[in-house]
Write a protein that holds these residues in place. Structure first.
Motif, mmCIF file in Angstrom:
data_model
loop_
_atom_site.group_PDB
_atom_site.id
_atom_site.type_symbol
_atom_site.label_atom_id
_atom_site.label_comp_id
_atom_site.label_asym_id
_atom_site.label_seq_id
_atom_site.Cartn_x
_atom_site.Cartn_y
_atom_site.Cartn_z
ATOM 1 N N LYS A 1 0.937 -1.234 -0.230
ATOM 2 C CA LYS A 1 -0.105 0.109 -0.069
ATOM 3 C C LYS A 1 0.760 1.359 -0.001
ATOM 4 O O LYS A 1 0.675 2.094 -0.602
ATOM 5 C CB LYS A 1 -0.827 0.008 1.248
ATOM 6 N N ASP A 2 2.000 1.200 0.942
ATOM 7 C CA ASP A 2 2.704 2.318 1.098
ATOM 8 C C ASP A 2 4.209 1.869 1.087
ATOM 9 O O ASP A 2 4.577 2.181 2.331
ATOM 10 C CB ASP A 2 2.140 3.231 2.114
ATOM 11 N N LYS A 3 4.899 1.883 0.288
ATOM 12 C CA LYS A 3 6.184 1.290 0.312
ATOM 13 C C LYS A 3 7.055 2.252 1.190
ATOM 14 O O LYS A 3 7.948 1.802 2.046
ATOM 15 C CB LYS A 3 6.766 1.043 -1.004
ATOM 16 N N GLU A 4 6.868 3.665 0.896
ATOM 17 C CA GLU A 4 7.771 4.765 1.380
ATOM 18 C C GLU A 4 7.604 4.700 3.097
ATOM 19 O O GLU A 4 8.296 4.738 3.831
ATOM 20 C CB GLU A 4 7.511 6.004 1.080
ATOM 21 N N LEU A 5 6.190 4.603 3.528
ATOM 22 C CA LEU A 5 6.004 4.563 4.873
ATOM 23 C C LEU A 5 6.455 3.032 5.539
ATOM 24 O O LEU A 5 7.106 3.320 6.749
ATOM 25 C CB LEU A 5 4.424 4.681 4.994
ATOM 26 N N PHE A 6 6.432 2.121 5.175
ATOM 27 C CA PHE A 6 7.116 1.105 5.585
ATOM 28 C C PHE A 6 8.435 1.148 5.703
ATOM 29 O O PHE A 6 9.033 0.839 6.749
ATOM 30 C CB PHE A 6 6.689 -0.399 4.469
ATOM 31 N N LEU A 7 9.241 1.609 4.569
ATOM 32 C CA LEU A 7 10.579 1.869 4.782
ATOM 33 C C LEU A 7 10.946 2.605 5.922
ATOM 34 O O LEU A 7 12.024 2.469 6.407
ATOM 35 C CB LEU A 7 11.174 2.334 3.508
ATOM 36 N N LYS A 8 10.113 3.809 6.161
ATOM 37 C CA LYS A 8 10.425 4.707 7.209
ATOM 38 C C LYS A 8 10.453 4.003 8.367
ATOM 39 O O LYS A 8 11.067 4.174 9.506
ATOM 40 C CB LYS A 8 9.723 5.794 7.072
ATOM 41 N N LYS A 9 9.466 3.418 8.433
ATOM 42 C CA LYS A 9 8.854 2.432 9.665
ATOM 43 C C LYS A 9 10.013 1.509 10.254
ATOM 44 O O LYS A 9 10.094 1.258 11.388
ATOM 45 C CB LYS A 9 7.559 2.127 9.829
ATOM 46 N N TYR A 10 10.301 1.014 9.100
ATOM 47 C CA TYR A 10 11.352 -0.384 9.579
ATOM 48 C C TYR A 10 12.861 -0.184 8.722
ATOM 49 O O TYR A 10 13.383 -1.195 8.741
ATOM 50 C CB TYR A 10 10.672 -1.625 8.867
ATOM 51 N N SER A 11 13.039 0.860 8.502
ATOM 52 C CA SER A 11 14.311 1.032 7.640
ATOM 53 C C SER A 11 15.647 0.740 8.611
ATOM 54 O O SER A 11 16.748 0.367 8.047
ATOM 55 C CB SER A 11 14.551 2.510 6.962
#
Length: 73
Positions: free
Chosen positions: A60-70
């Motif tokens: 749904k939101d790759k950027e949000l996922f990456l921010k959250k779990y980077s």
């Protein structure tokens, strides 16, 4: 010790039941993007399943996922 029932990203139970004989787990019916699988930390690859919520968030939101779990990758 690696717990195969804990998602490598959110650290919550992944709900995977693929190891139960004759069980039709949710993970058999969802496509997990290769790009997401490549983000699994090396020590957890092929040892713990990603939970449905993390798969859906990534799609749904790759950027949000990456921010959250980077910090994990």
């Amino acid at each position: 010790m690696v717990d195969p029932k804990i998602c490598p990203f959110c650290k919550k139970e992944n709900g995977c039941e693929a190891d139960i004989p004759n069980n039709d787990c949710w993970c058999n019916h969802i496509k997990v993007p290769l790009e997401l699988r490549e983000l699994i930390p090396h020590k957890l690859k092929m040892k713990a399943c990603i939970c449905r919520n993390c798969v859906i968030l990534f799609k749904k939101d790759k950027e949000l996922f990456l921010k959250k779990y980077s910090k994990l990758t």
